[in-house]
Scaffold this motif. Sequence first.
Motif, PDB file in Angstrom:
ATOM      1  N   HIS A  70      -3.384   0.015  -3.703  1.00  0.00           N
ATOM      2  CA  HIS A  70      -3.095  -1.328  -3.196  1.00  0.00           C
ATOM      3  C   HIS A  70      -2.575  -2.169  -4.347  1.00  0.00           C
ATOM      4  CE1 HIS A  70      -5.283  -1.226   0.740  1.00  0.00           C
ATOM      5  NE2 HIS A  70      -5.911  -0.224   0.127  1.00  0.00           N
ATOM      6  N   GLY A  76      -7.189   1.332  -6.169  1.00  0.00           N
ATOM      7  CA  GLY A  76      -6.854   2.450  -5.307  1.00  0.00           C
ATOM      8  C   GLY A  76      -8.024   3.367  -5.093  1.00  0.00           C
ATOM      9  N   LYS A 109       7.643   3.198  -6.721  1.00  0.00           N
ATOM     10  CA  LYS A 109       7.287   4.556  -6.322  1.00  0.00           C
ATOM     11  C   LYS A 109       8.019   5.596  -7.164  1.00  0.00           C
ATOM     12  CE  LYS A 109       6.676   5.249  -1.830  1.00  0.00           C
ATOM     13  NZ  LYS A 109       6.927   5.185  -0.365  1.00  0.00           N
ATOM     14  N   VAL A 162       0.710   5.508  -0.099  1.00  0.00           N
ATOM     15  CA  VAL A 162      -0.189   6.653   0.074  1.00  0.00           C
ATOM     16  C   VAL A 162       0.473   7.901  -0.500  1.00  0.00           C
ATOM     17  CG1 VAL A 162      -1.320   5.694   2.107  1.00  0.00           C
ATOM     18  CG2 VAL A 162       0.627   7.199   2.404  1.00  0.00           C
ATOM     19  N   THR A 163      -0.363   8.832  -0.952  1.00  0.00           N
ATOM     20  CA  THR A 163       0.155  10.081  -1.487  1.00  0.00           C
ATOM     21  C   THR A 163       0.734  10.921  -0.356  1.00  0.00           C
ATOM     22  OG1 THR A 163      -2.005  11.121  -1.285  1.00  0.00           O
ATOM     23  CG2 THR A 163      -1.440  10.139  -3.428  1.00  0.00           C
ATOM     24  N   ARG A 167      -1.367  12.504   2.351  1.00  0.00           N
ATOM     25  CA  ARG A 167      -2.678  11.864   2.069  1.00  0.00           C
ATOM     26  C   ARG A 167      -3.586  12.773   1.240  1.00  0.00           C
ATOM     27  NH1 ARG A 167      -3.684   6.453   4.509  1.00  0.00           N
ATOM     28  NH2 ARG A 167      -5.609   6.638   3.338  1.00  0.00           N
ATOM     29  N   ASP A 211      -6.383   8.728  -2.556  1.00  0.00           N
ATOM     30  CA  ASP A 211      -5.149   9.057  -1.839  1.00  0.00           C
ATOM     31  C   ASP A 211      -4.224   7.864  -1.586  1.00  0.00           C
ATOM     32  OD1 ASP A 211      -6.665   7.733   0.047  1.00  0.00           O
ATOM     33  OD2 ASP A 211      -6.425   9.246   1.609  1.00  0.00           O
ATOM     34  N   HIS A 212      -4.538   6.688  -2.133  1.00  0.00           N
ATOM     35  CA  HIS A 212      -3.642   5.548  -1.952  1.00  0.00           C
ATOM     36  C   HIS A 212      -3.931   4.468  -2.977  1.00  0.00           C
ATOM     37  CE1 HIS A 212      -7.183   4.137   0.307  1.00  0.00           C
ATOM     38  NE2 HIS A 212      -6.737   2.910   0.104  1.00  0.00           N
ATOM     39  N   TYR A 231       5.397   3.136   3.540  1.00  0.00           N
ATOM     40  CA  TYR A 231       4.534   2.232   2.795  1.00  0.00           C
ATOM     41  C   TYR A 231       4.195   1.045   3.680  1.00  0.00           C
ATOM     42  CZ  TYR A 231       8.807  -0.508   1.921  1.00  0.00           C
ATOM     43  OH  TYR A 231       9.953  -1.233   2.065  1.00  0.00           O
ATOM     44  N   TRP A 252       4.503  10.403  -3.609  1.00  0.00           N
ATOM     45  CA  TRP A 252       4.259   9.392  -2.580  1.00  0.00           C
ATOM     46  C   TRP A 252       4.830   9.797  -1.225  1.00  0.00           C
ATOM     47  CZ3 TRP A 252       0.801   6.331  -4.411  1.00  0.00           C
ATOM     48  CH2 TRP A 252       0.827   5.911  -5.731  1.00  0.00           C
ATOM     49  N   VAL A 305       0.863  -1.180   0.000  1.00  0.00           N
ATOM     50  CA  VAL A 305       0.000   0.000   0.000  1.00  0.00           C
ATOM     51  C   VAL A 305       0.898   1.226   0.000  1.00  0.00           C
ATOM     52  CG1 VAL A 305      -1.832   1.277   1.175  1.00  0.00           C
ATOM     53  CG2 VAL A 305      -1.781  -1.226   1.320  1.00  0.00           C
TER      54      VAL A 305
END
Length: 138
Positions: free
Chosen positions: A66, A60, A85, A24-25, A28, A63-64, A114, A110, A22
């Motif tokens: 998978h 996804g 990434k 995330v930005t 977030r 904001d994230h 993670y 990113w 996972v």
Amino acid sequence: MNESSLVRSGRRAVWDCHAHLVFVTKYRRGAFTGPILTDCEQIMRKVCGDFGCELREFNGEDDHVHLLIDFPATVQLSKLVNSLKGVSSRHLRRDHAEHLSRYLWGGHLWSRSYYCGTAGGAPLSVIAEYVKSQRRPA
């Protein structure tokens, strides 16, 4: 899908390795749209292929993302993550600059962190019991 088909082998190893990742930005920020996620999946699928991995599932939210990945025992997950990434950040910021610049700044897509969890196979308790039950020589 036949579960035995998930076991792969190379010259010196036999493996059945899967990881749930996972990303995330940064901060977030809800920067992703459907088309951006589609491009992200294509980019990450190519990076996985370059590492000899297979991206089995991708999805996804704003904001994230998978990822479910099959990877060879010879791949260092931290290096795969860095490449996933880094490459996706460069391509998405280039191809969707106008949209992403409203949400992100400083050249970062990113977050530095993670999540990585191994997936599949037997529960740990079953594996632990199997290891304990081996016939150790006296």
